[in-house]
Design a protein around this motif. Structure first.
Motif, PDB file in Angstrom:
ATOM      1  N   THR A   1       3.953   2.726 -20.167  1.00 24.77           N
ATOM      2  CA  THR A   1       5.053   1.806 -20.481  1.00 24.77           C
ATOM      3  C   THR A   1       5.139   0.695 -19.443  1.00 24.77           C
ATOM      4  O   THR A   1       6.209   0.162 -19.158  1.00 24.77           O
ATOM      5  N   ASN A   2       3.986   0.353 -18.879  1.00 25.79           N
ATOM      6  CA  ASN A   2       3.960  -0.675 -17.831  1.00 25.79           C
ATOM      7  C   ASN A   2       4.340  -2.052 -18.351  1.00 25.79           C
ATOM      8  O   ASN A   2       4.647  -2.951 -17.559  1.00 25.79           O
ATOM      9  N   ASN A   3       4.309  -2.260 -19.679  1.00 20.79           N
ATOM     10  CA  ASN A   3       4.722  -3.556 -20.217  1.00 20.79           C
ATOM     11  C   ASN A   3       6.231  -3.754 -20.117  1.00 20.79           C
ATOM     12  O   ASN A   3       6.729  -4.866 -20.311  1.00 20.79           O
ATOM     13  N   TYR A   4       6.996  -2.689 -19.820  1.00 21.41           N
ATOM     14  CA  TYR A   4       8.447  -2.817 -19.630  1.00 21.41           C
ATOM     15  C   TYR A   4       8.804  -3.248 -18.207  1.00 21.41           C
ATOM     16  O   TYR A   4       9.961  -3.534 -17.924  1.00 21.41           O
ATOM     17  N   LEU A   5       7.833  -3.261 -17.298  1.00 23.98           N
ATOM     18  CA  LEU A   5       8.106  -3.684 -15.924  1.00 23.98           C
ATOM     19  C   LEU A   5       8.476  -5.162 -15.901  1.00 23.98           C
ATOM     20  O   LEU A   5       7.925  -5.969 -16.648  1.00 23.98           O
ATOM     21  N   VAL A   6       9.407  -5.500 -15.011  1.00 24.79           N
ATOM     22  CA  VAL A   6       9.900  -6.878 -14.969  1.00 24.79           C
ATOM     23  C   VAL A   6       9.509  -7.583 -13.692  1.00 24.79           C
ATOM     24  O   VAL A   6       8.979  -8.691 -13.708  1.00 24.79           O
ATOM     25  N   ALA A   7       9.768  -6.964 -12.537  1.00 25.16           N
ATOM     26  CA  ALA A   7       9.489  -7.612 -11.258  1.00 25.16           C
ATOM     27  C   ALA A   7       9.430  -6.563 -10.162  1.00 25.16           C
ATOM     28  O   ALA A   7      10.138  -5.556 -10.216  1.00 25.16           O
ATOM     29  N   PRO A   8       8.583  -6.774  -9.140  1.00 30.33           N
ATOM     30  CA  PRO A   8       8.563  -5.851  -8.003  1.00 30.33           C
ATOM     31  C   PRO A   8       9.842  -5.992  -7.177  1.00 30.33           C
ATOM     32  O   PRO A   8      10.339  -7.107  -6.973  1.00 30.33           O
ATOM     33  N   ILE A   9      10.368  -4.867  -6.729  1.00 30.74           N
ATOM     34  CA  ILE A   9      11.525  -4.878  -5.830  1.00 30.74           C
ATOM     35  C   ILE A   9      11.054  -4.709  -4.391  1.00 30.74           C
ATOM     36  O   ILE A   9      11.522  -5.389  -3.484  1.00 30.74           O
ATOM     37  N   GLN A  10      10.141  -3.776  -4.171  1.00 31.10           N
ATOM     38  CA  GLN A  10       9.573  -3.581  -2.844  1.00 31.10           C
ATOM     39  C   GLN A  10       8.189  -2.971  -2.977  1.00 31.10           C
ATOM     40  O   GLN A  10       7.859  -2.344  -3.980  1.00 31.10           O
ATOM     41  N   SER A  11       7.375  -3.174  -1.957  1.00 25.11           N
ATOM     42  CA  SER A  11       6.033  -2.610  -1.944  1.00 25.11           C
ATOM     43  C   SER A  11       5.692  -2.239  -0.508  1.00 25.11           C
ATOM     44  O   SER A  11       5.853  -3.048   0.412  1.00 25.11           O
ATOM     45  N   ILE A  12       5.237  -0.984  -0.320  1.00 27.54           N
ATOM     46  CA  ILE A  12       4.882  -0.531   1.012  1.00 27.54           C
ATOM     47  C   ILE A  12       3.540   0.185   0.960  1.00 27.54           C
ATOM     48  O   ILE A  12       3.101   0.645  -0.091  1.00 27.54           O
ATOM     49  N   SER A  13       2.863   0.258   2.131  1.00 26.84           N
ATOM     50  CA  SER A  13       1.640   1.033   2.253  1.00 26.84           C
ATOM     51  C   SER A  13       1.612   1.626   3.650  1.00 26.84           C
ATOM     52  O   SER A  13       2.373   1.214   4.526  1.00 26.84           O
ATOM     53  N   GLN A  14       0.764   2.610   3.842  1.00 31.26           N
ATOM     54  CA  GLN A  14       0.668   3.277   5.140  1.00 31.26           C
ATOM     55  C   GLN A  14      -0.728   3.062   5.719  1.00 31.26           C
ATOM     56  O   GLN A  14      -1.727   3.115   5.017  1.00 31.26           O
ATOM     57  N   TYR A  15      -0.772   2.818   7.027  1.00 27.29           N
ATOM     58  CA  TYR A  15      -2.029   2.431   7.654  1.00 27.29           C
ATOM     59  C   TYR A  15      -2.249   3.146   8.974  1.00 27.29           C
ATOM     60  O   TYR A  15      -1.305   3.475   9.693  1.00 27.29           O
ATOM     61  N   THR A  16      -3.500   3.330   9.316  1.00 27.34           N
ATOM     62  CA  THR A  16      -3.877   3.574  10.703  1.00 27.34           C
ATOM     63  C   THR A  16      -4.405   2.270  11.300  1.00 27.34           C
ATOM     64  O   THR A  16      -4.312   2.037  12.495  1.00 27.34           O
ATOM     65  N   ASP A  17      -4.925   1.425  10.421  1.00 26.09           N
ATOM     66  CA  ASP A  17      -5.480   0.148  10.867  1.00 26.09           C
ATOM     67  C   ASP A  17      -5.459  -0.798   9.668  1.00 26.09           C
ATOM     68  O   ASP A  17      -5.947  -0.462   8.602  1.00 26.09           O
ATOM     69  N   PHE A  18      -4.925  -1.996   9.841  1.00 25.31           N
ATOM     70  CA  PHE A  18      -4.826  -2.925   8.716  1.00 25.31           C
ATOM     71  C   PHE A  18      -6.187  -3.295   8.157  1.00 25.31           C
ATOM     72  O   PHE A  18      -6.346  -3.516   6.970  1.00 25.31           O
ATOM     73  N   SER A  19      -7.197  -3.363   8.996  1.00 24.76           N
ATOM     74  CA  SER A  19      -8.511  -3.784   8.521  1.00 24.76           C
ATOM     75  C   SER A  19      -9.369  -2.619   8.062  1.00 24.76           C
ATOM     76  O   SER A  19     -10.303  -2.793   7.294  1.00 24.76           O
ATOM     77  N   ALA A  20      -9.064  -1.412   8.539  1.00 24.67           N
ATOM     78  CA  ALA A  20      -9.853  -0.247   8.135  1.00 24.67           C
ATOM     79  C   ALA A  20      -9.399   0.242   6.779  1.00 24.67           C
ATOM     80  O   ALA A  20      -8.217   0.173   6.439  1.00 24.67           O
ATOM     81  N   ASN A  21     -10.344   0.761   6.024  1.00 28.60           N
ATOM     82  CA  ASN A  21     -10.023   1.221   4.670  1.00 28.60           C
ATOM     83  C   ASN A  21      -9.584   2.688   4.711  1.00 28.60           C
ATOM     84  O   ASN A  21     -10.280   3.579   4.257  1.00 28.60           O
ATOM     85  N   SER A  22      -8.421   2.935   5.330  1.00 27.10           N
ATOM     86  CA  SER A  22      -7.947   4.313   5.476  1.00 27.10           C
ATOM     87  C   SER A  22      -6.442   4.380   5.307  1.00 27.10           C
ATOM     88  O   SER A  22      -5.715   3.479   5.711  1.00 27.10           O
ATOM     89  N   ASP A  23      -5.991   5.455   4.700  1.00 26.93           N
ATOM     90  CA  ASP A  23      -4.576   5.727   4.510  1.00 26.93           C
ATOM     91  C   ASP A  23      -4.335   7.182   4.872  1.00 26.93           C
ATOM     92  O   ASP A  23      -4.994   8.070   4.331  1.00 26.93           O
ATOM     93  N   THR A  24      -3.417   7.439   5.776  1.00 26.04           N
ATOM     94  CA  THR A  24      -3.073   8.811   6.131  1.00 26.04           C
ATOM     95  C   THR A  24      -1.565   8.961   6.179  1.00 26.04           C
ATOM     96  O   THR A  24      -0.835   7.989   6.387  1.00 26.04           O
ATOM     97  N   THR A  25      -1.105  10.178   5.989  1.00 27.04           N
ATOM     98  CA  THR A  25       0.329  10.425   6.050  1.00 27.04           C
ATOM     99  C   THR A  25       0.787  10.521   7.493  1.00 27.04           C
ATOM    100  O   THR A  25      -0.007  10.705   8.419  1.00 27.04           O
ATOM    101  N   ASN A  26       2.125  10.413   7.665  1.00 29.61           N
ATOM    102  CA  ASN A  26       2.758  10.530   8.984  1.00 29.61           C
ATOM    103  C   ASN A  26       2.239   9.501   9.976  1.00 29.61           C
ATOM    104  O   ASN A  26       2.096   9.783  11.169  1.00 29.61           O
ATOM    105  N   VAL A  27       1.927   8.295   9.482  1.00 25.89           N
ATOM    106  CA  VAL A  27       1.493   7.254  10.409  1.00 25.89           C
ATOM    107  C   VAL A  27       2.527   6.131  10.363  1.00 25.89           C
ATOM    108  O   VAL A  27       3.616   6.284  10.879  1.00 25.89           O
TER     109      VAL A  27
END
Length: 331
Positions: free
Chosen positions: A150-176
């Motif tokens: 039902t992604n066609n019902y989406l209207v606008a992003p409210i917030q977007s977050i991501s988790q990083y150990t390094d902005f340039s490295a291609n890695s995502d880990t929890t508790n960082v």
């Protein structure tokens, strides 16, 4: 979990059918399929006068289906009917289902009014949904050709977050560290044809809801990272009474808003029985919304609905502050 049928029942119980003004009713003795025209009812629940009212021309209701009586056999407690009257749909019914005689507020009408009220809540109120998205090169399509959702019902992003150990490295880990990500929602034509990661041409198509396909474009984040994006979302159009409120996108506190709007819609232009008038007045008074005796019930219900909407809107603004948009990118 509450569903649309529960909301319809609650609207009848709290607004449309006070206990001292319930229409004549009985129950179905044996089940019927979609084509049978003989309805066997429980005659013990009807007075002689009520049973006589089932003669030719009377409209009865089982579930959302209306039927027209064409013959009555008072000995066998059987009525012959024409199915699917007044634009309703023939359905199967089981023994014990309620039969209403000449209902002033057909259930199908109330269900349709509930659907209209839900649809009309947006843009004053809105649903929310958070998606876990793997950031791609260029745009990131929401939904796939075989599971558009039902992604066609989406209207606008409210917030977007991501988790990083390094902005340039291609890695995502929890508790960082969680950090905000800039994102833009792109409207694509429906249907939309694209080439997937196996070089196969695919087409994503939405057959219901808004006529658009959505994709995301991210800024300041490397491809391959996972972003958690929260969206404003239009409420999903209910298709049956079994749809849950969660599926539609409704929160429990929105139920009184919808019920007040449905009651106002159903009572508009009608001569309201005294019992119903007194009942609704009492209901509004218990909600600290007294009704002036000179005020029309419909106007009072709409005023009550507006007050509820304003409170719900304040709650949404507190939980989801308006994001900042610069050059069409949401921060």
């Amino acid at each position: 979990m509450a569903n649309i049928g529960n909301l319809v029942d609650r609207t009848f119980r709290e607004y449309l059918e006070p206990m001292d003004d319930i229409v004549s009713y009985t129950t179905l003795t044996t089940g019927v399929n979609t084509t049978e025209t003989s309805i066997v009812f429980n005659g013990d629940l009807l007075s002689v006068e009520e049973e006589d009212a089932l003669d030719t021309g009377t409209i009865i209701e089982i579930g959302q289906e209306l039927m027209i009586c064409t013959d009555l056999n008072a000995v066998t407690d059987t009525i012959t009917v024409t199915r699917a009257a007044r634009g309703t749909t023939a359905a199967s019914h089981t023994a014990g289902d309620l039969i209403k005689i000449a209902p002033p507020f057909p259930r199908k009408n109330v269900f349709d009014a509930v659907c209209d009220q839900i649809k009309n809540l947006y843009p004053t109120l809105f649903a929310t949904e958070t998606l876990e998205v793997v950031v791609g090169d260029g745009y990131t399509l929401l939904g796939t050709y075989d599971a558009p959702g039902t992604n066609n019902y989406l209207v606008a992003p409210i917030q977007s977050i991501s988790q990083y150990t390094d902005f340039s490295a291609n890695s995502d880990t929890t508790n960082v560290v969680f950090r905000g990500v800039a994102v833009e929602l792109i409207d694509l034509p429906n249907p939309f044809t694209y080439t997937d990661d196996t070089s196969t041409e695919r087409t994503i198509t939405y057959t219901t809801g808004p006529n658009v396909v959505h994709a995301l474009q991210f800024s300041g984040i490397e491809a391959g990272h996972i972003a958690f994006v929260t969206f404003k979302k239009k409420f999903i159009d209910p298709t049956s009474e079994t749809d849950t409120l969660a599926t539609v996108g409704l929160e429990d506190e929105y139920e009184p808003i919808i019920m007040a709007g449905v009651a106002a819609h159903m009572l508009s232009g009608r001569d309201i029985p005294t019992a119903t008038t007194d009942y609704i007045t009492d209901q509004l008074s218990t909600s600290s919304f007294p009704v002036d005796s000179a005020t029309r019930i419909r106007n009072s219900l709409l005023s009550y609905q507006r007050a509820l909407i304003q409170q719900a809107r304040k709650d949404l603004r507190a939980r989801y502050p308006e994001p900042v948009s610069i050059n069409n990118i949401v921060y």
